[in-house]
Design a protein around this motif. Structure first.
Motif, PDB file in Angstrom:
ATOM      1  N   THR A 232       0.827  -1.210   0.000  1.00  0.00           N
ATOM      2  CA  THR A 232       0.000   0.000   0.000  1.00  0.00           C
ATOM      3  C   THR A 232       0.858   1.255   0.000  1.00  0.00           C
ATOM      4  N   PHE A 236       0.591   4.231  -2.810  1.00  0.00           N
ATOM      5  CA  PHE A 236       0.009   5.508  -2.437  1.00  0.00           C
ATOM      6  C   PHE A 236       1.030   6.620  -2.263  1.00  0.00           C
ATOM      7  N   GLN A 355      -4.899  -1.146   5.661  1.00  0.00           N
ATOM      8  CA  GLN A 355      -4.753  -0.609   4.307  1.00  0.00           C
ATOM      9  C   GLN A 355      -5.138   0.869   4.251  1.00  0.00           C
ATOM     10  N   HIS A 356      -6.254   1.226   4.881  1.00  0.00           N
ATOM     11  CA  HIS A 356      -6.681   2.623   4.887  1.00  0.00           C
ATOM     12  C   HIS A 356      -5.650   3.511   5.572  1.00  0.00           C
ATOM     13  N   GLY A 359      -2.467   3.770   3.493  1.00  0.00           N
ATOM     14  CA  GLY A 359      -2.686   4.618   2.324  1.00  0.00           C
ATOM     15  C   GLY A 359      -2.709   6.091   2.684  1.00  0.00           C
ATOM     16  N   GLU A 422      -8.885  -3.896  -6.512  1.00  0.00           N
ATOM     17  CA  GLU A 422      -8.278  -3.337  -5.308  1.00  0.00           C
ATOM     18  C   GLU A 422      -7.001  -2.591  -5.635  1.00  0.00           C
ATOM     19  N   ALA A 427      -7.619   0.802  -2.876  1.00  0.00           N
ATOM     20  CA  ALA A 427      -6.871  -0.148  -2.078  1.00  0.00           C
ATOM     21  C   ALA A 427      -7.447  -0.387  -0.722  1.00  0.00           C
TER      22      ALA A 427
END
Length: 448
Positions: A232, A236, A355-356, A359, A422, A427
């Motif tokens: 990730t 990002f 993931q959040h 990112g 994804e 993502a």
């Protein structure tokens, strides 16, 4: 909406699968458009709210960080409720947050509204995938997931441009109001059509603290989380700034930008099933280790493109997208195959959260390094590209540390389209794979 159908072994409930898929695809469309529409609305938001780039960045990241924190909470609680109840609660909260965005009249109220929308919307995708895992048998699960993923494709191709058109002509608030209005009929349909799906909640459940501890202190889970963070961060650090870079540094016009993303999206659609087949045939780890280094090279190249090289830019971006998806497919097959079924909901919610957060952190870190000159050029972007390439190389070692749960494997081909979505669209959305006991008590794989 459901009947009991005789079959070999335990009786299986048969649901209205097409209607369920329609509902889930519609929800995916609405949540993805809501997540993505903020970025192209940036100029309007900055002008109307009288804010600068850093304040606008907080509007974007507030959704992501809220989704990450909510995912941590959900990782310990989501499996205690029926899928239907969890889905209706989260989707209702998301629509309310989206409506609040449309009713916001100042910067602070918009940030708070984005937090609400992110806290609920960031988990809806995971619940949707879990519903597919519970409703569809193993033989149709991959196709069902691919059908639901049409919501991602339609959102990126048609939803965001339509939302931008509404915002440009009627004001940015109307984009969010229109989305919330579009989501109400879907909510009503879900209320009547979705089955209860509470088999996973039967029996005693561990305490919240125990659930969190088993999720975050399991060594194989930590290895999977580390791999997800590296992948990730690698994406990002670079992707949020590519549009500005293409216009300011390469010299593309804003009207030419769609060509870049159409080319990248088309290539990934063709490449995804091919990568999936090769990963299943030659081994997930082997294919991942073949593609990840190429991805690192492409990240360096795309951040050092010469001015005026339009065709080279399109070709490089398309190649990077293929490499990004190519490493994500075997990686997600390994990650989703490393978790026992009893920990499925908790792990996948935690994975979404991580993931959040990763990112959001990568985007923020990239913004601290990149500087925009007075002529619109991005400076120090090559440094960001080198850092992203470093994370891609690090993922080679991290992937080798993963172990399969109960020595079971997940077919990469069956999750190639979800992994592509994804990797190239959002993502933060969950991929779900589970390992379920068969009639004899042995374990069999199921892929979503």
């Amino acid at each position: 909406m459901m009947v009991q159908q005789p079959s070999e072994g335990p009786t299986r409930t048969v649901h209205n699968e097409r209607l369920i898929l329609l509902i889930l695809a519609a929800v995916q469309f609405i949540t993805i458009v809501d997540f993505m529409i903020v970025m192209p609305l940036g100029p309007q938001l900055m002008r109307a709210l009288d804010i600068g780039p850093s304040s606008f960045g907080l509007i974007v990241s507030s959704y992501t960080f809220a989704a990450g924190i909510a995912g941590l909470i959900a990782s310990a609680t989501v499996d205690r409720f029926s899928r239907r109840s969890a889905f209706l609660f989260l989707y209702s909260g998301f629509l309310l947050g989206t409506l609040f965005c449309g009713l916001s009249m100042n910067y602070l109220s918009l940030v708070i509204s984005r937090v609400i929308a992110g806290a609920f919307g960031g988990i809806v995708g995971g619940i949707s995938m879990a519903i597919i895992g519970d409703v569809f048998p193993d033989s149709r699960r991959g196709r069902a997931t691919g059908a639901m993923m049409t919501g991602f494709a339609i959102a990126s191709v048609a939803g965001v441009p339509m939302g931008l058109l509404i915002g440009t002509n009627l004001g940015w608030q109307m984009s969010f109001i229109a989305l919330s209005a579009l989501g109400l009929p879907v909510l009503a349909l879900a209320w009547f059509a979705l089955p209860l799906l509470n088999d996973h909640a039967v029996g005693s459940r561990p305490s919240t603290l125990t659930s969190l501890r088993s999720t975050f202190l399991h060594m194989n889970h930590l290895n999977a989380f580390a791999l997800i963070i590296a992948l990730t961060m690698s994406g990002f650090l670079v992707f949020p700034y590519l549009s500005v870079y293409f216009v300011g540094n390469v010299g593309m016009t804003e009207q030419q930008l769609p060509l870049v993303y159409i080319a990248g999206g088309t290539l990934t659609l063709f490449a995804s099933p091919v990568v999936g087949r090769y990963a299943d045939k030659y081994g997930k780890l082997f294919v991942f280790r073949c593609i990840a280094p190429i991805s690192a090279v492409m990240l360096v190249i795309i951040t050092q493109l010469p001015a005026g090289a339009l065709l080279l830019t399109i070709a490089t971006f398309g190649s990077l997208m293929v490499c990004n998806v190519g490493r994500m497919i075997p990686a997600m097959a390994m990650v989703t195959g490393s978790v026992l079924p009893k920990n499925r909901g908790a792990f996948l919610s935690a994975n979404s959260s991580i993931q959040h957060i990763a990112g959001g952190a990568a985007s923020y870190l990239g913004g601290l390094i990149v500087v925009q000159s007075t002529d619109g050029r991005l400076l120090n972007f090559e440094i960001v590209g080198a850092m992203a390439a470093g994370f891609s190389i690090l993922s080679l070692w991290l992937a080798g540390r993963l172990r399969m749960a109960e020595q079971l494997a997940i077919d990469a081909l069956d999750i190639s389209l979800p992994a592509a979505a994804e990797a190239s669209v959002d993502a933060g959305e969950l991929l779900v794979a589970c390992v379920e006991p068969d009639n004899s008590g042995e374990f069999e794989t199921c892929k979503v």
